[in-house]
Design an enzyme around this catalytic site. Structure first.
Site, short mmCIF file in Angstrom:
data_model
loop_
_atom_site.label_atom_id
_atom_site.label_comp_id
_atom_site.label_asym_id
_atom_site.label_seq_id
_atom_site.Cartn_x
_atom_site.Cartn_y
_atom_site.Cartn_z
N ASN A 52 -33.17 1.60 -38.29
CA ASN A 52 -34.14 0.77 -39.01
C ASN A 52 -34.49 1.29 -40.40
O ASN A 52 -35.51 0.90 -40.98
CB ASN A 52 -35.43 0.66 -38.19
CG ASN A 52 -36.00 2.03 -37.82
OD1 ASN A 52 -35.52 3.06 -38.31
ND2 ASN A 52 -37.01 2.05 -36.97
N VAL A 73 -34.64 8.69 -37.84
CA VAL A 73 -33.36 9.08 -37.27
C VAL A 73 -32.71 7.85 -36.65
O VAL A 73 -33.32 6.78 -36.57
CB VAL A 73 -33.53 10.18 -36.20
CG1 VAL A 73 -34.08 11.46 -36.83
CG2 VAL A 73 -34.44 9.71 -35.07
N ILE A 79 -35.69 4.11 -41.22
CA ILE A 79 -36.95 4.86 -41.25
C ILE A 79 -36.72 6.37 -41.09
O ILE A 79 -36.96 7.15 -42.00
CB ILE A 79 -37.92 4.36 -40.17
CG1 ILE A 79 -38.34 2.91 -40.47
CG2 ILE A 79 -39.17 5.25 -40.12
CD1 ILE A 79 -39.26 2.31 -39.43
N ASP A 131 -38.06 11.75 -17.79
CA ASP A 131 -38.48 12.88 -18.60
C ASP A 131 -39.99 13.03 -18.51
O ASP A 131 -40.63 12.51 -17.60
CB ASP A 131 -38.05 12.64 -20.06
CG ASP A 131 -37.63 13.93 -20.77
OD1 ASP A 131 -38.49 14.81 -20.91
OD2 ASP A 131 -36.47 14.03 -21.19
N SER A 172 -30.98 20.05 -22.66
CA SER A 172 -31.78 18.83 -22.69
C SER A 172 -31.42 17.95 -23.87
O SER A 172 -31.57 16.73 -23.83
CB SER A 172 -33.27 19.16 -22.76
OG SER A 172 -33.77 19.53 -21.52
N ASP A 215 -39.34 4.55 -34.49
CA ASP A 215 -37.90 4.60 -34.26
C ASP A 215 -37.52 4.24 -32.83
O ASP A 215 -36.33 4.16 -32.50
CB ASP A 215 -37.34 5.99 -34.59
CG ASP A 215 -37.01 6.14 -36.07
OD1 ASP A 215 -37.18 5.16 -36.82
OD2 ASP A 215 -36.60 7.24 -36.47
N HIS A 250 -41.12 16.09 -25.38
CA HIS A 250 -39.74 16.25 -24.93
C HIS A 250 -39.09 14.91 -24.62
O HIS A 250 -37.95 14.65 -25.00
CB HIS A 250 -39.74 17.15 -23.69
CG HIS A 250 -38.39 17.57 -23.22
ND1 HIS A 250 -37.64 16.81 -22.35
CD2 HIS A 250 -37.66 18.68 -23.48
CE1 HIS A 250 -36.50 17.44 -22.09
NE2 HIS A 250 -36.49 18.57 -22.75
N ALA A 276 -24.00 22.62 -23.41
CA ALA A 276 -24.42 22.45 -24.80
C ALA A 276 -23.54 23.21 -25.79
O ALA A 276 -23.07 24.31 -25.52
CB ALA A 276 -25.87 22.92 -24.97
#
Length: 500
Positions: free
Chosen positions: A228, A232, A230, A180, A438, A189, A215, A362
């Protein structure tokens, strides 16, 4: 406190979903608007895919390279810069305009083509509306996960990721290479799951520089953000990440960098490669040539390189086939051009159209924040489709909801259309919404990591694909269809139902 900022709706010309910047206490959105005109997409990509006049890709006739290729390349007035044995590819530079013809006569060489650069996404915007700041970012006690923004991750609900975790499948033992743009290597995270980072981008390190939308960080977070408590959580929160930069922070890159990134991922024994990137390129069109001055377009010329474009797909296919033969499951986004690949076969998408690649379309809801029971499997407005072009579907989000209602979900106050997109990590330890194939690819890559992890690692890609196929939810027309392929991926079924 409410504060206004500018929100921009624009979509990438290629396959990269671009959108919102968000902090833990505020969100500044960039919302993607799909590009619906195929003809304009083809024209734009003809302009943004540029031939690198002094950079070449050498394709061998087999998977092995000719003996003494370096000296033979030198004799053809070129310099060999990289050899990729096993893939049958090499990279070279030359200022001799006849280099391709000369090197093409080397025994064992199939073809010699120019490298091409392409623009992955445009960080600038076209249409503005007002964004509203977060009023109360608190996590409700009733949530099924302790990570702060987990309730915003409707994609995990769609593919039944929490149900998969409850079986003990969390991706442990799987290594996912993310090819990427730059990455926030210190994101809270991500950092615990990052085992390596490498850049093939000239002059840029793997670390994303700046405060804009990252991205690469976003896609990596969807795959394997750490559980964790925190922010997501990733689809495969115990999988490890190998972060490979093959696009500049500004979204541009070259196909030779992509090839090098794939080869590197294989060398590091990755189990899965995710490529949320690519270019929709007309097979028959004219392209700009940079005449050896990539930063100066004043003397660019236009060339017709139909054969080179066709051979470019062959080159990428040699790299993806090499990866698959070496035990790597290769996943790529199908693209955001709303193109029916069955009808318009002139527009080919690289790398999702390459050999052995699992191509992901998608899906996403419309007005989810206003009606949480709405379908999460609506076909996204922008996604490429076609029976032979799509292997599976996965959550990618959408920004098509027409209203500008402001709603609050899990303590986050924002426009309703924002919540229909995919929420994940971005630069400076922050979080963002984004929409695109993506964002779909990483959901599928996470499922692949869960499958590999359950198997103990080092699983044959054909088995991974078969498991994904046997466990996918067959939506749309029965069997493989143009929009969902073999179906929308299902994490829970993937780790509990054996492949046929």
């Amino acid at each position: 406190m409410l504060k206004s900022s500018t929100t921009l709706r624009s979509f990438s010309l290629l396959s990269l979903g671009l959108v919102l910047l968000a902090g833990c206490s505020k969100e500044d959105i960039r919302v993607a608007e799909p590009q619906n005109s195929l003809s304009s997409a083809a024209t734009a990509n003809s302009e943004t895919v540029v031939r690198r006049s002094q950079h070449y890709i050498i394709l061998s006739s087999t998977d092995q390279l000719p003996a003494d290729l370096a000296s033979q390349t030198q004799a053809a007035n070129g310099t060999l810069t990289e050899q990729l044995p096993g893939a049958g590819l090499a990279l070279a530079t030359s200022s001799d305009p006849d280099f391709a013809a000369k090197a093409g006569r080397i025994t064992g060489v199939r073809s010699v083509i120019h490298d091409f650069s392409y623009q992955g996404y445009n960080p600038e915007a076209a249409r503005g509306v007002e964004a509203v700041q977060d009023a109360d970012n608190t996590n409700p006690a009733s949530t099924g996960d302790n990570d702060r923004f987990f309730p915003l991750q409707w994609g995990h609900t769609a593919i039944q990721a929490p149900e998969a975790w409850n079986t003990g499948a969390r991706g442990q033992g799987a290594l996912v290479a993310v090819l990427d743009g730059g990455f926030d290597l210190t994101h809270p995270d991500l950092k615990a799951n990052i085992v390596g980072a490498e850049s093939f981008v000239t002059g840029e390190k793997a670390q994303f520089v700046g405060s804009g939308f990252s991205h690469g960080t976003h896609t990596a977070g969807t795959i394997a953000a750490v559980d964790n408590n925190i922010g997501v959580v990733g689809v495969a929160p115990d999988a490890k990440l190998l972060l490979v930069k093959v696009l500049r922070d500004g979204g541009s890159g070259s196909f030779s960098w992509m090839i090098q990134g794939i080869y590197y991922a294989v060398s590091k024994q990755a189990d899965v490669i995710n490529m949320s990137l690519g270019a929709a390129i007309p097979r028959n069109s004219k392209f700009r040539d940079d005449n050896g001055t990539p930063n100066d377009t004043s003397d660019d010329t236009w060339v017709n390189e139909t054969k080179e474009i066709q051979e470019l797909l062959v080159a990428i296919s040699k790299a993806t086939t090499y990866a698959t033969k070496n035990g790597v499951t290769v996943i790529a986004s199908a693209g955001n051009d709303a193109n029916n690949g069955q009808r318009d076969q002139d527009l080919m998408h690289i790398p999702s159209g390459a050999t052995s690649v699992i191509s992901i379309s998608a899906t996403g809801p419309l007005g989810w924040a206003l009606n949480p029971s709405t379908t999460l499997d609506r076909v996204a407005s922008y996604t490429n489709y076609g029976t032979s072009d799509v292997t599976f579907a996965a959550p990618g989000g959408d920004s098509e909801y027409p209203g500008n209602e402001i709603v609050t979900v899990a303590g986050v106050r924002q426009y309703a259309f924002a919540f229909d997109m995919v929420f994940s990590c971005t630069s400076l330890g922050r979080y963002s919404w984004s929409a695109g194939t993506s964002m779909a690819g990483p959901h599928a890559a996470g499922v692949a990591a869960l499958i590999v992890g359950k198997n103990g690692g080092q699983m044959d890609p054909t088995q991974v694909r078969a498991t994904m196929r046997a466990s996918a939810d067959d939506l749309g027309k029965p069997g493989r269809d143009p929009f969902y392929g073999y179906g929308r991926v299902n994490a829970y079924r993937a780790v509990t139902q054996p492949a046929n």
